[in-house]
Design a protein around this motif. Structure first.
Motif, PDB file in Angstrom:
ATOM      1  N   LEU A 978       0.833  -1.202   0.000  1.00  6.45           N
ATOM      2  CA  LEU A 978       0.000   0.000   0.000  1.00  6.45           C
ATOM      3  C   LEU A 978       0.864   1.247   0.000  1.00  6.45           C
ATOM      4  O   LEU A 978       0.583   2.216  -0.721  1.00  6.45           O
ATOM      5  CB  LEU A 978      -0.925  -0.023   1.225  1.00  6.45           C
ATOM      6  CG  LEU A 978      -1.958   1.098   1.345  1.00  6.45           C
ATOM      7  CD1 LEU A 978      -2.916   1.078   0.174  1.00  6.45           C
ATOM      8  CD2 LEU A 978      -2.731   0.964   2.654  1.00  6.45           C
ATOM      9  N   ALA A 979       1.926   1.231   0.782  1.00  5.25           N
ATOM     10  CA  ALA A 979       2.810   2.395   0.851  1.00  5.25           C
ATOM     11  C   ALA A 979       3.490   2.655  -0.491  1.00  5.25           C
ATOM     12  O   ALA A 979       3.655   3.814  -0.909  1.00  5.25           O
ATOM     13  CB  ALA A 979       3.854   2.186   1.936  1.00  5.25           C
ATOM     14  N   SER A 980       3.880   1.578  -1.182  1.00  4.44           N
ATOM     15  CA  SER A 980       4.567   1.756  -2.461  1.00  4.44           C
ATOM     16  C   SER A 980       3.659   2.312  -3.543  1.00  4.44           C
ATOM     17  O   SER A 980       4.126   2.935  -4.493  1.00  4.44           O
ATOM     18  CB  SER A 980       5.152   0.420  -2.912  1.00  4.44           C
ATOM     19  OG  SER A 980       4.113  -0.509  -3.239  1.00  4.44           O
ATOM     20  N   ARG A 981       2.359   2.094  -3.414  1.00  3.91           N
ATOM     21  CA  ARG A 981       1.416   2.576  -4.430  1.00  3.91           C
ATOM     22  C   ARG A 981       1.037   4.044  -4.233  1.00  3.91           C
ATOM     23  O   ARG A 981       0.424   4.648  -5.104  1.00  3.91           O
ATOM     24  CB  ARG A 981       0.132   1.736  -4.403  1.00  3.91           C
ATOM     25  CG  ARG A 981       0.311   0.244  -4.614  1.00  3.91           C
ATOM     26  CD  ARG A 981       0.854  -0.072  -6.004  1.00  3.91           C
ATOM     27  NE  ARG A 981       0.675  -1.465  -6.360  1.00  3.91           N
ATOM     28  CZ  ARG A 981       1.535  -2.441  -6.138  1.00  3.91           C
ATOM     29  NH1 ARG A 981       2.695  -2.154  -5.541  1.00  3.91           N
ATOM     30  NH2 ARG A 981       1.281  -3.687  -6.503  1.00  3.91           N
ATOM     31  N   LEU A 982       1.399   4.608  -3.078  1.00  2.00           N
ATOM     32  CA  LEU A 982       1.002   5.995  -2.772  1.00  2.00           C
ATOM     33  C   LEU A 982       2.246   6.798  -2.415  1.00  2.00           C
ATOM     34  O   LEU A 982       2.484   7.148  -1.250  1.00  2.00           O
ATOM     35  CB  LEU A 982      -0.002   6.003  -1.612  1.00  2.00           C
ATOM     36  CG  LEU A 982      -1.282   5.181  -1.831  1.00  2.00           C
ATOM     37  CD1 LEU A 982      -2.081   5.077  -0.545  1.00  2.00           C
ATOM     38  CD2 LEU A 982      -2.131   5.797  -2.934  1.00  2.00           C
ATOM     39  N   PRO A 983       3.058   7.133  -3.395  1.00  2.00           N
ATOM     40  CA  PRO A 983       4.342   7.805  -3.119  1.00  2.00           C
ATOM     41  C   PRO A 983       4.209   9.252  -2.675  1.00  2.00           C
ATOM     42  O   PRO A 983       5.167   9.821  -2.151  1.00  2.00           O
ATOM     43  CB  PRO A 983       5.071   7.717  -4.464  1.00  2.00           C
ATOM     44  CG  PRO A 983       3.969   7.654  -5.488  1.00  2.00           C
ATOM     45  CD  PRO A 983       2.871   6.866  -4.847  1.00  2.00           C
ATOM     46  N   GLY A 984       3.054   9.869  -2.868  1.00  2.00           N
ATOM     47  CA  GLY A 984       2.913  11.286  -2.550  1.00  2.00           C
ATOM     48  C   GLY A 984       2.327  11.559  -1.178  1.00  2.00           C
ATOM     49  O   GLY A 984       1.937  12.701  -0.889  1.00  2.00           O
ATOM     50  N   LEU A 985       2.254  10.562  -0.308  1.00  2.00           N
ATOM     51  CA  LEU A 985       1.597  10.741   0.987  1.00  2.00           C
ATOM     52  C   LEU A 985       2.322  11.743   1.874  1.00  2.00           C
ATOM     53  O   LEU A 985       3.557  11.734   1.969  1.00  2.00           O
ATOM     54  CB  LEU A 985       1.492   9.398   1.718  1.00  2.00           C
ATOM     55  CG  LEU A 985       0.474   8.397   1.165  1.00  2.00           C
ATOM     56  CD1 LEU A 985       0.525   7.082   1.937  1.00  2.00           C
ATOM     57  CD2 LEU A 985      -0.947   8.980   1.234  1.00  2.00           C
ATOM     58  N   ARG A 986       1.515  12.585   2.534  1.00  2.00           N
ATOM     59  CA  ARG A 986       2.043  13.520   3.518  1.00  2.00           C
ATOM     60  C   ARG A 986       1.416  13.288   4.899  1.00  2.00           C
ATOM     61  O   ARG A 986       1.969  13.730   5.901  1.00  2.00           O
ATOM     62  CB  ARG A 986       1.764  14.964   3.071  1.00  2.00           C
ATOM     63  CG  ARG A 986       2.494  15.356   1.797  1.00  2.00           C
ATOM     64  CD  ARG A 986       3.999  15.362   2.013  1.00  2.00           C
ATOM     65  NE  ARG A 986       4.724  15.678   0.777  1.00  2.00           N
ATOM     66  CZ  ARG A 986       5.207  14.759  -0.052  1.00  2.00           C
ATOM     67  NH1 ARG A 986       5.025  13.456   0.238  1.00  2.00           N
ATOM     68  NH2 ARG A 986       5.856  15.084  -1.136  1.00  2.00           N
ATOM     69  N   ARG A 987       0.297  12.578   4.935  1.00  2.00           N
ATOM     70  CA  ARG A 987      -0.362  12.300   6.208  1.00  2.00           C
ATOM     71  C   ARG A 987      -0.978  10.904   6.150  1.00  2.00           C
ATOM     72  O   ARG A 987      -1.686  10.568   5.189  1.00  2.00           O
ATOM     73  CB  ARG A 987      -1.442  13.351   6.515  1.00  2.00           C
ATOM     74  CG  ARG A 987      -2.177  13.093   7.829  1.00  2.00           C
ATOM     75  CD  ARG A 987      -3.151  14.229   8.150  1.00  2.00           C
ATOM     76  NE  ARG A 987      -3.849  13.993   9.401  1.00  2.00           N
ATOM     77  CZ  ARG A 987      -3.344  14.221  10.605  1.00  2.00           C
ATOM     78  NH1 ARG A 987      -2.114  14.711  10.710  1.00  2.00           N
ATOM     79  NH2 ARG A 987      -4.032  13.982  11.705  1.00  2.00           N
ATOM     80  N   VAL A 988      -0.714  10.096   7.185  1.00  2.00           N
ATOM     81  CA  VAL A 988      -1.252   8.741   7.273  1.00  2.00           C
ATOM     82  C   VAL A 988      -1.886   8.560   8.650  1.00  2.00           C
ATOM     83  O   VAL A 988      -1.237   8.809   9.677  1.00  2.00           O
ATOM     84  CB  VAL A 988      -0.155   7.673   7.065  1.00  2.00           C
ATOM     85  CG1 VAL A 988      -0.731   6.271   7.252  1.00  2.00           C
ATOM     86  CG2 VAL A 988       0.468   7.815   5.677  1.00  2.00           C
ATOM     87  N   THR A 989      -3.153   8.150   8.663  1.00  2.00           N
ATOM     88  CA  THR A 989      -3.865   7.867   9.910  1.00  2.00           C
ATOM     89  C   THR A 989      -4.215   6.389   9.934  1.00  2.00           C
ATOM     90  O   THR A 989      -4.872   5.886   9.024  1.00  2.00           O
ATOM     91  CB  THR A 989      -5.141   8.709  10.036  1.00  2.00           C
ATOM     92  OG1 THR A 989      -4.802  10.100   9.940  1.00  2.00           O
ATOM     93  CG2 THR A 989      -5.827   8.441  11.363  1.00  2.00           C
TER      94      THR A 989
END
Length: 1017
Positions: A978-989
């Protein structure tokens, strides 16, 4: 040209003679001699039966083609293709002789498919023809096939042959069904006959319970369950599958439901409840109900009985293990469970030693895995096992709540009706309303029964404390009239009975069990007899023990070789009494960490002398753990005389736990009882989290001490925090309706807040308050009644309706002209969404309503949440294509048929929330998500990480998503993909599953560029 149109150009008088000439006329009968009759044997131009040659067939085809060209109107094809069309039609008709089927099969096939077979058989016959000519040829072939089938159905052999074919088909089907029956186990006649005996046995066996105190004098020992059963309430903190985004959770994030409905929406339930709260009675009720309805086969399995035999039983030994005298057919229980028809009720996890609970867990889970599809209930005291003990195995955790005031009134009335003592009913109800100390004790069926019995026995006089109540109850039970008088020669005084009973109780407490063998009990009595003067000389140990069982009213024989107390409460009380008398304070303190000993220690403090109390309480404080500090605080309720310095030390140490900083801390705090209310501070100086903890604690204690709890909550009515205000608004049902509305609700700051109405009284109280902008309606409320209670319908901007069978026509909501938000859930008859098109709706949430038809008409929506299967093949078939959606939630089963196909239509979508989907998303579904250029926020459930709905592998890169929320996490999931598919993340809850705990740094390395937080549920 369609065949029907062609029929207008080709007279049936031309086609019918042609068809008749093509086939041999059949004789009478079914034509079954030698071998099946095929079309090759029916046509007149094949084999030995040739009477019509190819030249004749061509001649007849030519007549059909010429007739079509000469008919009025435009020619169906150019005249220069006449000969070629005639040749092609001739080839197709001649192909009838090459088809390997009989006339019955041809009729079953239909004219269109028969024509297709002829086209394939005469492939190439239409080569070189123009488009119009080919179309005419196909139409002519179909028209001819219509007449061919008509000819077949008129032949004398057709009907007979059809009957034979049907008979053969039925015979083949019966053979296949018989083979299926032999492969799939099914209840045979012996099973059915046995269940006709077993189900009534279960219904009768468990339809009687003891109502404490009624079994005095000449009253019966046991009473019908219908008389004594009281529908109590259970709560759960599990994530609600039906919860829709935009809804806020109930106070303390709980969902309330009648306890007996626990298994109607979930097949696996762990039910927690305090001693005397009604767990075993609920088990009996479920068993009796299932046995009478016949929809499930119930098995009542008390663990204390099962563990006595050593190995826990297999299904084949269920009945033997609980002493059922009926012998089932071999393999019956496995067939029942294998078919998913079982209701397995496992009672009393807390009544076996802690060391054996994991063995019981493994046994239960092995059964569930071997026999899926059944319903399973396990009961336990609240602290016997950790909160998430069975959560990973799909168990829903419920907790029985204390009886409310109206529950107590109902119980008291039923008790006095069963005891035929109506003259005491009104006086006791008055006492319960006016004496707070007494009302605090009446929180469960056991205590209510004892209070009723003592009130009648003492003709209105009642003790005020718990110890005094137990002492009085024991005196009442031990001094009761001996109904077996004349059959037993043993005379035991009350003190002698108490001495023997408390030794038996202490032995059970030390062993961690609630049941012992008769042999063990006789050994204990034998060793005690020399020191019990009034029992000496009355007989041997077996005789004295038998008299104790018959006369005390506290012991019973659940099996031929077993003995236990009628209720765990009496065992703990008497065991504590003996421990104090023998000076076993070190033993008590040494077991303080065992949750099974909590009530024993509380009662020990009640029995102890002041100096002994001080020693025991200091030992609890010395452990320096929050649980034992709160246990010491709870013990103060029973310490009538205590060194003031010790009392102050306990309160000071407990004060470090007050105010509670979270909901979990608040719930742990209330275990200390109503005296906590005196220590709870006001809002000054508290953080928002602490303020919420205080209001949660006071709300829960409102069931026991409504006056004091209301005083605490009143201090927070001007608090600005939304969670605190929601807690205050949602706990209305624990207090007097009108008083709470006036003292708390009417003072709350209204923005983003809903007031919940569950009862008629609450709905009526709306009229006495300032207008509410948000209404939450639970249960059955007619819209006309709601409108009558709302002074200004135009002031209402948000309505949340749940489980309302009275809501049918959604158009009835039109008088709420300013309605911008509507959440509907569990309203099975609701339909007509299109009738809401005239409202300024921007936020709609639907789950489990009758019909989503009309949703497409709501073009004003900006937020949409759905939690039921969508009709159609694409989202654009159902969702409003004219709406500029910015937020979309899709829950369980929603995408089973549509997937996410068509999602790209809503190009303005900024936030997408996917609930616990039941079907996996494929590449095409994610492609629709990737097409949303403006999507920045994505919410997903852990379901996309685990089978069967695992979808993360097919997920593409979504570089535009900057915010991610993952719900219902256990903490053991692999989030790397999941992390590899969303490279632009700035906030994770990361939101936890209820009861689960894990630190944010566990996953922090996966999201190096994002702020990672954990939201604990």
């Amino acid at each position: 040209m369609e065949p029907a149109v062609l029929g207008g150009k080709l007279a049936s008088s031309l086609v019918a003679p042609l068809v008749k000439k093509l086939f041999v006329t059949g004789g009478p009968g079914a034509g079954l001699v030698d071998r099946p009759v095929r079309l090759a044997r029916l046509v007149s131009f094949r084999g030995e039966q040739r009477t019509l040659g190819e030249r004749e067939v061509r001649h007849l085809s030519g007549r059909l083609v010429a007739a079509a060209l000469d008919s009025p109107g435009e020619p169906p094809f150019p005249r220069d293709e006449t000969e070629a069309v005639t040749d092609a039609l001739t080839a197709r008709l001649l192909a009838l002789g090459d088809l390997d089927m009989d006339d019955v099969q041809a009729v079953r096939l239909g004219h269109a498919e028969l024509a297709a077979r002829l086209r394939r058989q005469a492939a190439g016959s239409a080569g070189g023809l123009s488009t119009d000519a080919r179309y005419f040829l196909d139409s002519a072939t179909e028209w001819a096939c219509l007449h061919v089938l008509e000819f077949f159905t008129r032949r004398s052999t057709f009907v007979a042959r059809t009957l034979v074919a049907q008979t053969r088909g039925q015979t083949e089907l019966i053979a296949k069904v018989d083979e299926l029956i032999t492969r799939v186990p099914r209840p045979d006649a012996r099973d059915t006959a046995f269940e006709r005996r077993y189900l009534p046995y279960v219904a009768e066996q468990h339809n009687r319970i003891t109502i404490y105190g009624i079994d005095l004098r000449d009253s019966p020992d046991r009473w019908p369950l219908e008389v004594a059963y009281l529908s109590l309430e259970a709560t759960t903190e599990e994530e609600r599958t039906g919860a829709l985004p935009g809804e806020y959770a109930d106070p303390e994030r709980t969902v309330r439901l009648p306890a007996e409905t626990a298994l109607t929406t979930h097949d696996r339930v762990l039910l927690r409840g305090d001693a005397g709260s009604g767990k075993t009675t609920l088990v009996q009720w479920l068993a009796v109900t299932a046995a009478r309805n016949g929809d499930r086969v119930p098995y009542v399995l008390p663990l204390r009985t099962l563990t006595r035999a050593g190995a826990l039983p297999s299904p084949a030994a269920f009945l033997t293990a609980v002493g059922c005298p009926l012998t089932p057919p071999e393999g019956w229980a496995e067939r029942v469970l294998g078919a998913g028809r079982g209701l397995v009720l496992v009672d009393g996890l807390d009544e076996i030693p802690a060391a054996e609970r994991h063995r019981a867990r493994d046994w239960l889970l092995a059964l569930i895995r071997a026999f899926p599809g059944n319903r399973w209930l396990l009961t336990s005291r609240p602290t016997a096992v950790r909160p998430d003990w069975l959560t990973a195995e799909g168990f829903r955790e419920l907790a029985l709540t204390p009886m409310r005031q109206d529950d107590v009134v109902t119980f008291v009335r039923r008790w006095h009706a069963a005891a035929e003592a109506p003259e005491f009913e009104a006086r006791l109800l008055d006492s319960l309303h006016t004496k707070r100390d007494l009302a605090r004790l009446a929180t469960n069926p056991l205590m209510c029964g004892l209070i009723c019995a003592l009130h009648r026995e003492r003709r209105g006089y009642l003790p005020t404390g718990r110890k005094e109540l137990y002492d009085a109850a024991l005196t009442m039970l031990l001094a009761r009239r001996d109904r077996e008088r004349g059959m037993e020669a043993v005379e035991l005084s009350e003190e002698a009975q108490l001495e023997l009973l408390q030794r038996l109780a202490y032995a059970l407490v030390l062993s961690g069990r609630t049941e012992m063998s008769v042999e063990t009990a006789e050994g204990i009595v034998e060793r005690a007899l020399p020191s019990v003067a009034s029992a000496a000389g009355q007989g041997d140990a077996a005789t004295v023990l038998r008299a104790l069982v018959l006369r005390s009213g506290l012991l019973r024989r659940p099996g031929e070789d077993s003995l236990d107390f009628v209720h765990r409460t009496f065992q703990d009380y008497l065991g504590a009494r003996y421990a104090v008398e023998e000076g076993h304070l070190d033993v008590l303190a040494g077991h303080a960490g065992d949750t099974q000993w909590e009530d024993v220690i509380r009662m020990a403090v009640a029995h102890a002398r002041p100096g002994e109390r001080a020693v025991l309480l200091r030992r609890l404080l010395a452990e320096d753990t929050p649980r034992l500090t709160l246990l010491a605080l709870a013990c103060l309720e029973h310490a009538t005389a205590l060194d003031p310095a010790v009392r102050a030390e306990v309160e000071t140490r407990a004060g470090t736990l007050i105010p509670p900083g979270s909901t979990d801390e608040a719930k742990a705090l209330v275990e200390a009882g109503p005296l906590v209310l005196e220590l709870l501070p006001g809002p000054e100086g508290l953080t928002d989290g602490e303020a919420l903890g205080v209001t949660v604690a006071a709300s829960i204690l409102g069931a026991q001490e409504p006056g004091a709890a209301l005083g605490v909550l009143r201090r927070f009515r001007s608090h600005a925090d939304l969670d605190v205000r929601r807690q205050l608004a949602g706990t209305w049902n624990r207090f007097d309706t009108a008083e709470y509305a006036a003292e708390v609700l009417d003072h709350l700051h209204r923005p983003e807040l809903l007031v919940t109405c569950e009862t008629v009284e609450q709905r009526a109280a709306l009229a006495s308050m300032r207008p509410w902008h948000g209404l939450s309606l639970r249960g059955e409320h007619a819209v006309t009644d709601v409108l009558a209670a709302v002074a200004s319908p135009d002031a209402v901007t948000l309505i949340d309706v749940r489980d309302n069978p009275a809501l049918a026509d959604l158009g009835d909501l039109m008088p709420f002209g300013s309605l911008g938000g509507l959440w509907i859930q569990g309203c099975d008859g609701a339909r007509g969404l299109d009738r809401l098109a005239g409202l300024p709706l921007v936020d709609l949430a639907c789950g489990r309503i009758a019909d989503l038809g009309g949703l497409a008409a709501l073009g004003s929506l900006r937020r949409l949440s759905l939690d039921q299967e969508l009709p159609g093949d694409r989202l654009t078939d159902v969702l409003p294509t004219g709406a500029a959606l910015e937020f979309l939630f899709l829950g369980r089963h929603t995408t089973d048929r549509t997937g996410l196909r068509g999602l790209e239509h809503w190009a303005g979508l900024r936030e997408l929330s996917l609930g616990p989907l039941t079907s996996a998303l494929g590449v095409s579904d994610w492609r629709s998500v990737a097409a949303l250029a403006g999507l920045t926020r994505l919410h997903v459930n852990r379901a996309i990480l685990t089978p069967p709905a695992r979808s993360v592998e097919t997920m593409p890169e979504l570089p535009g998503v900057t915010s991610l929320r993952v719900t219902a996490l256990h903490g053991t999931e692999d989030l790397s993909t999941l992390a590899s598919r969303l490279p632009g993340l700035r906030r994770v809850t990361l939101q936890t599953h209820p009861g689960r705990r894990f630190a944010a740094d566990r996953f922090g390395s996966l999201f190096p560029d994002a702020e990672v937080t954990v939201d604990e549920r």
